[in-house]
Design a protein around this motif. Structure first.
Motif, PDB file in Angstrom:
ATOM      1  N   THR A  39      37.975  63.536  36.074  1.00 51.32           N
ATOM      2  CA  THR A  39      39.117  63.394  35.607  1.00 51.32           C
ATOM      3  C   THR A  39      40.283  64.069  36.305  1.00 51.32           C
ATOM      4  OG1 THR A  39      38.696  65.180  33.990  1.00 51.32           O
ATOM      5  CG2 THR A  39      37.985  62.989  33.434  1.00 51.32           C
ATOM      6  N   SER A  76      41.014  62.562  46.230  1.00 50.25           N
ATOM      7  CA  SER A  76      40.284  63.781  46.014  1.00 50.25           C
ATOM      8  C   SER A  76      39.243  64.019  46.854  1.00 50.25           C
ATOM      9  CB  SER A  76      39.728  63.753  44.527  1.00 50.25           C
ATOM     10  OG  SER A  76      40.795  63.189  43.657  1.00 50.25           O
ATOM     11  N   LYS A  77      39.182  63.657  48.213  1.00 52.26           N
ATOM     12  CA  LYS A  77      38.245  63.846  49.162  1.00 52.26           C
ATOM     13  C   LYS A  77      38.104  65.295  49.353  1.00 52.26           C
ATOM     14  CE  LYS A  77      40.215  61.355  52.351  1.00 52.26           C
ATOM     15  NZ  LYS A  77      41.242  60.663  51.668  1.00 52.26           N
ATOM     16  N   SER A  78      39.260  66.080  49.642  1.00 53.74           N
ATOM     17  CA  SER A  78      38.996  67.584  50.110  1.00 53.74           C
ATOM     18  C   SER A  78      38.668  68.354  48.861  1.00 53.74           C
ATOM     19  CB  SER A  78      40.350  68.109  50.459  1.00 53.74           C
ATOM     20  OG  SER A  78      40.802  67.200  51.572  1.00 53.74           O
ATOM     21  N   THR A  79      38.993  67.899  47.714  1.00 59.65           N
ATOM     22  CA  THR A  79      39.016  68.446  46.315  1.00 59.65           C
ATOM     23  C   THR A  79      37.363  68.376  46.124  1.00 59.65           C
ATOM     24  OG1 THR A  79      41.106  68.062  45.645  1.00 59.65           O
ATOM     25  CG2 THR A  79      39.499  69.005  44.128  1.00 59.65           C
ATOM     26  N   ARG A 106      42.692  66.570  36.233  1.00 53.90           N
ATOM     27  CA  ARG A 106      43.033  68.166  35.486  1.00 53.90           C
ATOM     28  C   ARG A 106      43.808  68.997  36.563  1.00 53.90           C
ATOM     29  NH1 ARG A 106      39.849  67.853  31.410  1.00 53.90           N
ATOM     30  NH2 ARG A 106      40.046  70.030  30.967  1.00 53.90           N
ATOM     31  N   GLY A 149      44.913  61.161  49.467  1.00 56.89           N
ATOM     32  CA  GLY A 149      45.210  61.637  48.141  1.00 56.89           C
ATOM     33  C   GLY A 149      44.072  61.415  47.154  1.00 56.89           C
TER      34      GLY A 149
HETATM   35  N1  LIG Z   1      40.951  65.337  39.732  1.00 54.47           N
HETATM   36  C1  LIG Z   1      42.188  65.745  39.989  1.00 54.47           C
HETATM   37  N2  LIG Z   1      43.126  66.098  39.107  1.00 54.47           N
HETATM   38  C2  LIG Z   1      44.270  66.690  39.506  1.00 54.47           C
HETATM   39  N3  LIG Z   1      44.824  66.850  40.683  1.00 54.47           N
HETATM   40  C3  LIG Z   1      43.945  66.305  41.691  1.00 54.47           C
HETATM   41  C4  LIG Z   1      42.655  66.033  41.396  1.00 54.47           C
HETATM   42  N4  LIG Z   1      42.015  65.757  42.494  1.00 54.47           N
HETATM   43  C5  LIG Z   1      42.638  66.037  43.525  1.00 54.47           C
HETATM   44  N5  LIG Z   1      43.947  66.506  42.881  1.00 54.47           N
HETATM   45  C6  LIG Z   1      45.075  66.990  43.770  1.00 54.47           C
HETATM   46  O1  LIG Z   1      45.508  65.747  44.352  1.00 54.47           O
HETATM   47  C7  LIG Z   1      46.126  66.097  45.604  1.00 54.47           C
HETATM   48  C8  LIG Z   1      45.171  65.235  46.662  1.00 54.47           C
HETATM   49  O2  LIG Z   1      43.786  65.765  46.496  1.00 54.47           O
HETATM   50  P1  LIG Z   1      43.033  66.062  47.825  1.00 54.47           P
HETATM   51  O3  LIG Z   1      43.741  66.804  49.000  1.00 54.47           O
HETATM   52  O4  LIG Z   1      41.550  66.439  47.428  1.00 54.47           O
HETATM   53  O5  LIG Z   1      42.786  64.305  48.268  1.00 54.47           O
HETATM   54  P2  LIG Z   1      42.496  63.771  49.700  1.00 54.47           P
HETATM   55  O6  LIG Z   1      41.577  62.601  49.510  1.00 54.47           O
HETATM   56  O7  LIG Z   1      41.535  64.853  50.347  1.00 54.47           O
HETATM   57  O8  LIG Z   1      43.768  63.648  50.567  1.00 54.47           O
HETATM   58  P3  LIG Z   1      44.104  63.223  52.092  1.00 54.47           P
HETATM   59  O9  LIG Z   1      43.765  62.005  52.421  1.00 54.47           O
HETATM   60  O10 LIG Z   1      45.442  63.708  52.231  1.00 54.47           O
HETATM   61  O11 LIG Z   1      43.151  64.093  52.735  1.00 54.47           O
HETATM   62  C9  LIG Z   1      45.915  67.650  45.876  1.00 54.47           C
HETATM   63  O12 LIG Z   1      47.080  67.832  45.607  1.00 54.47           O
HETATM   64  C10 LIG Z   1      44.866  68.004  44.896  1.00 54.47           C
HETATM   65  O13 LIG Z   1      45.008  69.316  44.326  1.00 54.47           O
END
Ligand SMILES: Nc1ncnc2c1ncn2[C@@H]1O[C@H](COP(=O)(O)OP(=O)(O)OP(=O)(O)O)[C@@H](O)[C@H]1O
Ligand SMILES: [Mg+2]
Length: 224
Positions: A172, A14-17, A174, A12
């Motif tokens: 940030t 933000s890796k995928s984002t 958002r 969680g």
């Molecule tokens: N900068 C941000 N601001 C607000 N919400 C965010 C932000 N980055 C990511 N998110 C949200 O937080 C959640 C986790 O983000 P994401 O899936 O990118 O993380 P991850 O590191 O890939 O998680 P995982 O380890 O489960 O694969 C998602 O719901 C995403 O939409």
């Protein structure tokens, strides 16, 4: 082609984002990009399927033999972005992503817990930097910061103690990022100019690390 692996053992963060948006930035620059999803959750594949499809190919690989899979792909000319799972870095797919990478991008949220989970990854990255004679680059990026707080500053200082650099640009927190994922698009399809700008700034910093501008060679003039 340059390969950028987005890696953190923490879920969680933000890796995928980041992976989706960094590939989108490459496309906006006119580069040829592909995203490889190595997380069994297949979040980026689902993201691609949630809307009209992202404007770069997204392929999924749930097998641990990621390097073999990559060798079988018709790779893009410019950039391959690898999304990885938020699980211990001893996992085979993550090890493969780091081996394939020219740059490892490590998202960290401004929370002490994230910091404590970084040790094994930092060790692995330093070992790989040594093996590649410094060819592998690695950099932290602070994500989900609520404001440019004192906490974010102390996170930056603590991260620098690992011997790895930290991007100046902070991602940030958002709601447009979550909206983009839910709609299968990116913030470039939404009205959030701040989110767009921070993604482009991160991409520019990453590009500069991968392709530093050549310094002009000094000109020596013989003394008369
Ligand atoms: N900068 C941000 N601001 C607000 N919400 C965010 C932000 N980055 C990511 N998110 C949200 O937080 C959640 C986790 O983000 P994401 O899936 O990118 O993380 P991850 O590191 O890939 O998680 P995982 O380890 O489960 O694969 C998602 O719901 C995403 O939409
Ligand atoms: Mg993910």
């Amino acid at each position: 082609m340059k390969t950028i692996a987005v890696v953190s053992p923490k879920g969680g963060v933000s890796k995928s984002t980041l992976t989706v948006h960094q590939a989108a930035c490459a496309k906006r620059r006119g580069d040829d990009a592909m995203l490889l999803d190595t997380d069994v959750q297949m979040s980026t594949c689902e993201w691609d399927g949630a809307g009209n499809g992202l404007d770069f190919p997204v392929v999924g690989c749930v097998r641990p033999q990621v390097e073999k899979f990559v060798a079988s792909l018709a790779l893009p000319r410019d950039y391959l972005y690898i999304d990885t799972a938020g699980i211990p870095v001893s996992n085979q797919a993550t090890i493969a992503a780091v081996r394939l990478a020219d740059l490892v991008l490590i998202p960290v949220t401004p929370s002490a817990l994230d910091m404590w989970s970084m040790g094994a990854l930092v060790e692995m990255v330093h070992a790989r930097i040594a093996i590649t004679g410094g060819a592998l680059k690695a950099v932290f990026v602070i994500t989900q910061a609520t404001h440019r707080s004192r906490l974010a500053r102390s996170v930056r200082e603590a991260l620098l103690e690992t011997g790895l650099p930290v991007l100046n640009t902070v991602m940030t927190r958002r709601k447009s990022y979550a909206e983009a994922a839910a709609s299968g698009c990116t913030v470039f399809d939404l009205a959030d100019m701040t989110a767009r700008a921070e993604m482009l700034d991160i991409a520019a910093e990453v590009e500069a690390i991968l392709a530093p501008v050549a310094m002009p060679r000094p000109v020596f003039v013989a003394a008369a």
